[in-house]
Design an enzyme around this catalytic site. Structure first.
Site, PDB file in Angstrom:
ATOM      1  N   ASN A  10       0.892  -1.198  -0.095  1.00 32.66           N
ATOM      2  CA  ASN A  10      -0.024  -0.035  -0.014  1.00 32.66           C
ATOM      3  C   ASN A  10       0.995   1.114   0.027  1.00 32.66           C
ATOM      4  OD1 ASN A  10      -1.881   2.071   0.429  1.00 32.66           O
ATOM      5  ND2 ASN A  10      -2.434   1.396   2.562  1.00 32.66           N
ATOM      6  N   LYS A  12       0.204   4.136  -0.336  1.00 32.10           N
ATOM      7  CA  LYS A  12      -0.500   5.380   0.291  1.00 32.10           C
ATOM      8  C   LYS A  12      -0.312   6.659  -0.471  1.00 32.10           C
ATOM      9  CE  LYS A  12      -0.261   2.927   4.768  1.00 32.10           C
ATOM     10  NZ  LYS A  12      -0.262   3.096   6.239  1.00 32.10           N
ATOM     11  N   GLU A 168      -5.307  -5.159  10.390  1.00 28.46           N
ATOM     12  CA  GLU A 168      -4.398  -4.027  10.696  1.00 28.46           C
ATOM     13  C   GLU A 168      -4.388  -3.459  11.847  1.00 28.46           C
ATOM     14  OE1 GLU A 168      -2.352  -2.801   6.946  1.00 28.46           O
ATOM     15  OE2 GLU A 168      -4.003  -1.732   6.879  1.00 28.46           O
ATOM     16  N   SER A 214       3.506  -2.228  10.343  1.00 31.54           N
ATOM     17  CA  SER A 214       4.878  -2.271  10.566  1.00 31.54           C
ATOM     18  C   SER A 214       5.447  -3.626  10.148  1.00 31.54           C
ATOM     19  CB  SER A 214       5.427  -1.994  11.975  1.00 31.54           C
ATOM     20  OG  SER A 214       4.873  -0.668  12.367  1.00 31.54           O
TER      21      SER A 214
HETATM   22  P1  13P Z   1       2.989   0.353   7.696  1.00 31.47           P
HETATM   23  O1  13P Z   1       3.580  -1.106   7.143  1.00 31.47           O
HETATM   24  O2  13P Z   1       3.546   1.600   7.359  1.00 31.47           O
HETATM   25  O3  13P Z   1       2.949   0.262   9.220  1.00 31.47           O
HETATM   26  O4  13P Z   1       1.526   0.435   7.126  1.00 31.47           O
HETATM   27  C1  13P Z   1       0.559  -0.462   7.223  1.00 31.47           C
HETATM   28  C2  13P Z   1      -0.749  -0.136   6.396  1.00 31.47           C
HETATM   29  O5  13P Z   1      -1.614   0.427   6.730  1.00 31.47           O
HETATM   30  C3  13P Z   1      -0.576  -1.037   5.002  1.00 31.47           C
HETATM   31  O6  13P Z   1      -1.871  -0.811   4.654  1.00 31.47           O
END
Ligand code: 13P
Length: 252
Positions: A10, A12, A168, A214
């Site tokens: 992801n 983001k 998550e 994470s």
């Molecule tokens: P991180 O791996 O940066 O903690 O993000 C997890 C996440 O939200 C994946 O959708």
């Protein structure tokens, strides 16, 4: 039943266009013909078409991070499932915790988004998870039950056959605080048993449940060695081709 591990990246709201294309090329070089775990990346909307073109005929699928519930019309900034399909995507994230906490997507809206994703023929990755305050108040399972029930109860197992679920815990996202493999396994086993009650044992047994929060090359193998953890949804560590590829290779 053997479940194929599935790793999502992801991205983001990160990377400019050139960086996104470079990352797509790096992933193609490393994972383009990988036949172990499935990989799916979720770039920002403007990059979906060029990234999916760069990954055409590779083993890496492309998905969107969200979609709108309406099919068309005066919904400025909205992006429909049909649009997402038409630019080469196969998957879509539904109910990511940042959609829930930052943008205010509630359970009812998440349920609607799941329905329209299925109607558009997209494979939904339904994200669930509790916040830190909910965890501290011992509400993890009641929160997950509410999120799962609202999203899934309107559907038959057949309609949901492509569904992927991602657990998550919000307190583990972007914080460096990962659930231990044992903590995550306990919740994943609970999710599978709850889904068994909703949709039956056959459905629950084949449902892939990713862990997110994470995940990095250093902790991926330990998490994914647990019996009910069928892959990972990766944020920060998916922004570098080598670290994402290491996580995909860690999935057996
Ligand atoms: P991180 O791996 O940066 O903690 O993000 C997890 C996440 O939200 C994946 O959708």
């Amino acid at each position: 039943m053997a479940r194929t591990p599935t790793i999502g990246g992801n991205w983001k709201m990160n990377l400019d266009f050139d960086e996104a294309m470079e990352l797509a090329s790096g992933l193609r070089n490393r994972l383009g013909s990988h036949r172990g775990a499935e990989s799916i990346i979720f770039p920002s909307f403007p990059y979906l078409r060029p990234v999916s073109q760069r990954l055409r005929d590779s083993a890496i699928a492309v998905g969107a991070q969200d979609l709108h519930t309406e099919a068309s019309g005066a919904f400025t900034s909205g992006v429909t499932g049909t649009m997402i399909r038409s630019v080469g995507c196969t998957h879509v994230l539904i109910g990511h915790s940042e959609r829930r906490t930052v943008f205010g997507d509630d359970d009812a809206l998440v349920a609607k988004k799941l329905s329209v994703a299925l109607t558009a023929g997209l494979i939904p990755v339904l994200c669930i998870g509790e916040t830190l305050s909910e965890k501290e108040a011992n509400q993890t399972f009641s929160v997950l039950a509410r999120q799962l029930d609202t999203a899934l109860r309107a559907h038959t197992p057949e309609a949901l056959s492509t569904l992927i679920c991602a657990y998550e815990p919000v307190w583990a996202i972007g914080t460096g605080l990962t659930a231990t493999p044992e903590q995550a396994q306990e919740v994943h086993a609970w999710v599978r048993s709850h889904v068994r009650g909703l949709l039956g044992p056959t459905f629950a047994e084949q449902l892939r449940i990713q862990y997110g929060g994470s995940v990095k090359p250093a902790n991926a193998a330990g998490l994914m060695s647990q019996p009910d953890i069928d892959g990972a949804l990766v944020g920060g560590a998916s922004l570098k081709a080598e670290s994402f590829a290491e996580i995909v290779r860690a999935a057996r």
